[in-house]
Design a protein around this motif. Structure first.
Motif, PDB file in Angstrom:
ATOM      1  N   LEU A  69       0.808  -1.213   0.000  1.00 22.80           N
ATOM      2  CA  LEU A  69       0.000   0.000   0.000  1.00 22.80           C
ATOM      3  C   LEU A  69       0.844   1.267   0.000  1.00 22.80           C
ATOM      4  O   LEU A  69       0.336   2.344  -0.310  1.00 22.80           O
ATOM      5  N   LEU A  70       2.121   1.142   0.354  1.00 19.09           N
ATOM      6  CA  LEU A  70       3.014   2.296   0.454  1.00 19.09           C
ATOM      7  C   LEU A  70       3.799   2.495  -0.831  1.00 19.09           C
ATOM      8  O   LEU A  70       4.226   1.524  -1.461  1.00 19.09           O
ATOM      9  N   LEU A  71       4.012   3.748  -1.199  1.00 18.61           N
ATOM     10  CA  LEU A  71       4.827   4.060  -2.367  1.00 18.61           C
ATOM     11  C   LEU A  71       6.290   4.273  -1.994  1.00 18.61           C
ATOM     12  O   LEU A  71       7.168   4.117  -2.829  1.00 18.61           O
ATOM     13  N   ASP A  72       6.534   4.670  -0.764  1.00 19.22           N
ATOM     14  CA  ASP A  72       7.900   4.791  -0.267  1.00 19.22           C
ATOM     15  C   ASP A  72       7.859   4.724   1.256  1.00 19.22           C
ATOM     16  O   ASP A  72       6.785   4.654   1.868  1.00 19.22           O
ATOM     17  N   GLU A  73       9.029   4.734   1.875  1.00 19.18           N
ATOM     18  CA  GLU A  73       9.103   4.601   3.328  1.00 19.18           C
ATOM     19  C   GLU A  73       8.550   5.846   4.017  1.00 19.18           C
ATOM     20  O   GLU A  73       8.836   6.974   3.608  1.00 19.18           O
ATOM     21  N   PRO A  74       7.721   5.668   5.067  1.00 18.31           N
ATOM     22  CA  PRO A  74       7.204   6.819   5.811  1.00 18.31           C
ATOM     23  C   PRO A  74       8.352   7.671   6.359  1.00 18.31           C
ATOM     24  O   PRO A  74       9.400   7.152   6.754  1.00 18.31           O
ATOM     25  N   THR A  75       8.138   8.975   6.371  1.00 20.13           N
ATOM     26  CA  THR A  75       9.172   9.904   6.827  1.00 20.13           C
ATOM     27  C   THR A  75       8.660  10.735   7.997  1.00 20.13           C
ATOM     28  O   THR A  75       7.452  10.938   8.168  1.00 20.13           O
ATOM     29  N   VAL A  76       9.600  11.219   8.792  1.00 17.25           N
ATOM     30  CA  VAL A  76       9.287  12.075   9.943  1.00 17.25           C
ATOM     31  C   VAL A  76       9.574  13.516   9.557  1.00 17.25           C
ATOM     32  O   VAL A  76      10.703  13.855   9.187  1.00 17.25           O
ATOM     33  N   MET A  77       8.556  14.372   9.644  1.00 17.86           N
ATOM     34  CA  MET A  77       8.690  15.762   9.226  1.00 17.86           C
ATOM     35  C   MET A  77       9.262  16.656  10.327  1.00 17.86           C
ATOM     36  O   MET A  77       9.760  17.743  10.044  1.00 17.86           O
ATOM     37  N   GLY A  78       9.189  16.213  11.578  1.00 13.11           N
ATOM     38  CA  GLY A  78       9.710  17.006  12.690  1.00 13.11           C
ATOM     39  C   GLY A  78       8.582  17.601  13.531  1.00 13.11           C
ATOM     40  O   GLY A  78       7.412  17.258  13.374  1.00 13.11           O
ATOM     41  N   VAL A  79       8.948  18.502  14.433  1.00 11.23           N
ATOM     42  CA  VAL A  79       7.991  19.104  15.360  1.00 11.23           C
ATOM     43  C   VAL A  79       7.106  20.093  14.606  1.00 11.23           C
ATOM     44  O   VAL A  79       7.590  21.028  13.974  1.00 11.23           O
ATOM     45  N   GLU A  80       5.791  19.876  14.684  1.00  9.16           N
ATOM     46  CA  GLU A  80       4.831  20.748  14.019  1.00  9.16           C
ATOM     47  C   GLU A  80       4.167  21.712  14.987  1.00  9.16           C
ATOM     48  O   GLU A  80       3.727  22.787  14.595  1.00  9.16           O
ATOM     49  N   ASP A  81       4.085  21.340  16.261  1.00  6.68           N
ATOM     50  CA  ASP A  81       3.413  22.180  17.244  1.00  6.68           C
ATOM     51  C   ASP A  81       4.088  21.968  18.598  1.00  6.68           C
ATOM     52  O   ASP A  81       4.530  20.859  18.918  1.00  6.68           O
ATOM     53  N   LEU A  82       4.153  23.038  19.375  1.00  4.34           N
ATOM     54  CA  LEU A  82       4.838  22.978  20.667  1.00  4.34           C
ATOM     55  C   LEU A  82       4.062  23.797  21.688  1.00  4.34           C
ATOM     56  O   LEU A  82       3.739  24.955  21.463  1.00  4.34           O
ATOM     57  N   THR A  83       3.721  23.151  22.814  1.00  8.13           N
ATOM     58  CA  THR A  83       3.071  23.831  23.927  1.00  8.13           C
ATOM     59  C   THR A  83       3.894  23.605  25.187  1.00  8.13           C
ATOM     60  O   THR A  83       4.958  22.973  25.148  1.00  8.13           O
ATOM     61  N   VAL A  84       3.379  24.087  26.293  1.00  9.99           N
ATOM     62  CA  VAL A  84       4.123  23.945  27.549  1.00  9.99           C
ATOM     63  C   VAL A  84       4.241  22.493  27.951  1.00  9.99           C
ATOM     64  O   VAL A  84       5.295  22.043  28.437  1.00  9.99           O
ATOM     65  N   ASN A  85       3.186  21.714  27.735  1.00  7.38           N
ATOM     66  CA  ASN A  85       3.155  20.335  28.233  1.00  7.38           C
ATOM     67  C   ASN A  85       3.483  19.281  27.185  1.00  7.38           C
ATOM     68  O   ASN A  85       3.892  18.175  27.546  1.00  7.38           O
ATOM     69  N   GLN A  86       3.288  19.590  25.916  1.00  7.42           N
ATOM     70  CA  GLN A  86       3.528  18.561  24.913  1.00  7.42           C
ATOM     71  C   GLN A  86       3.928  19.180  23.574  1.00  7.42           C
ATOM     72  O   GLN A  86       3.795  20.390  23.368  1.00  7.42           O
ATOM     73  N   MET A  87       4.453  18.325  22.712  1.00  4.53           N
ATOM     74  CA  MET A  87       4.783  18.734  21.352  1.00  4.53           C
ATOM     75  C   MET A  87       4.253  17.674  20.394  1.00  4.53           C
ATOM     76  O   MET A  87       4.142  16.497  20.747  1.00  4.53           O
TER      77      MET A  87
END
Length: 285
Positions: free
Chosen positions: A230-248
């Protein structure tokens, strides 16, 4: 005298039945048989197009196949509409209506109905451009913005004609959209799709370690026989998209076959959640 007139009237009616009446019956029966023949040809063509798709769940229709499927439905609708119209004219002629004398009343009636028929003409023109421009076809997953509706119509395309588009949503409901009221079309299954996953982790977590875990999950998913189809290529990690005091939130994306982004997304979420839970970084993902 009355007997002679009655006999003459009966003879005229019998002659009409044998000539015009019989022709009317033959026209109607011929139109019905032609309709069945055209429908049979359409169904045979669409079954042939769908044969490869039904043979495997991971095999997705090509764009050309989806367009041919929609085109077969539209052509059938146009041909049958034209045949019924012509047969109707022939029947009226044999019933004694002089079509030449109906030109002037038809012009007046057409002018009166012109304003009411604007919506139908708009639907037909919009449907024509939808088909010729290949914006979507049978089996596509689409999101359609409709004039006057606060919510978009979303689902799988089940039928396309010059006038309407029929969708079936995830709840199994059939949604019918007039083509003239379509403002915007978002095709979720054209050529390829993308599964996007937001992974929430504590703000105190080691970002480098989280990225490593997500890369490992992506590599294992791409190596898995079930998901790799079902995949065309290996899944990639884009990095941090959102950052708050308690979580990212860290975004992970994967290119998939058209229409398979939801299935891949669900499977990746399960794998990511399990991997993060083993590391003690998250309770949910």
């Amino acid at each position: 005298m009355q007997t002679i007139l009655a006999a003459g009237t009966g003879s005229d009616f019998t002659n009409w039945i044998r000539s015009s009446g019989l022709e009317i019956v033959l026209l109607i029966v011929g139109a019905m048989l032609f309709s069945r023949f055209v429908t049979y040809i359409r169904d045979r063509v669409t079954r042939k197009i769908d044969a490869g798709f039904r043979s495997s769940d991971s095999l997705v229709r090509s764009e050309a196949a989806k367009h041919r499927h929609a085109l077969a439905q539209v052509l059938t609708w146009v041909v049958l509409s034209l045949v019924y119209f012509l047969v109707g004219l022939e029947v009226l002629q044999r019933l004694g209506f002089q079509l030449g004398g109906l030109v002037a009343p038809a012009a007046v009636l057409g002018a009166a109905l012109g304003f009411g028929a604007q919506r139908i003409v708009q639907d037909l023109l919009a449907g024509f451009f939808l088909i010729t421009e290949k914006q979507y076809g049978y089996g596509d997953v689409v999101r359609i913005a409709v004039t006057g509706s606060p919510q978009d119509a979303e689902g799988t395309v089940e039928d396309v004609t010059l006038r309407i588009t029929t969708l079936r949503n995830v709840d199994g409901e059939v949604v019918t959209v007039p083509n003239g009221q379509i403002v915007k079309v978002i095709n979720l299954s054209k050529d390829w799709a993308r599964a996007a996953i937001d992974v929430p982790v504590p703000a105190t977590a080691d970002i480098t370690r989280v990225n490593e875990i997500l890369h490992e999950v992506g590599a294992r998913a791409f190596a898995d026989r079930k998901l790799k189809s079902l995949l065309l290529d290996e899944p990639t990690v884009m990095g941090v998209e959102d950052l708050t005091v308690n979580q990212m939130n860290i975004k992970m994306v994967a290119r998939t076959l058209p229409g398979k982004q939801f299935e891949v997304g669900r499977e990746l979420r399960v794998r990511v959640a399990a991997a993060l839970r083993r590391e003690g970084l998250s309770e949910t993902a």
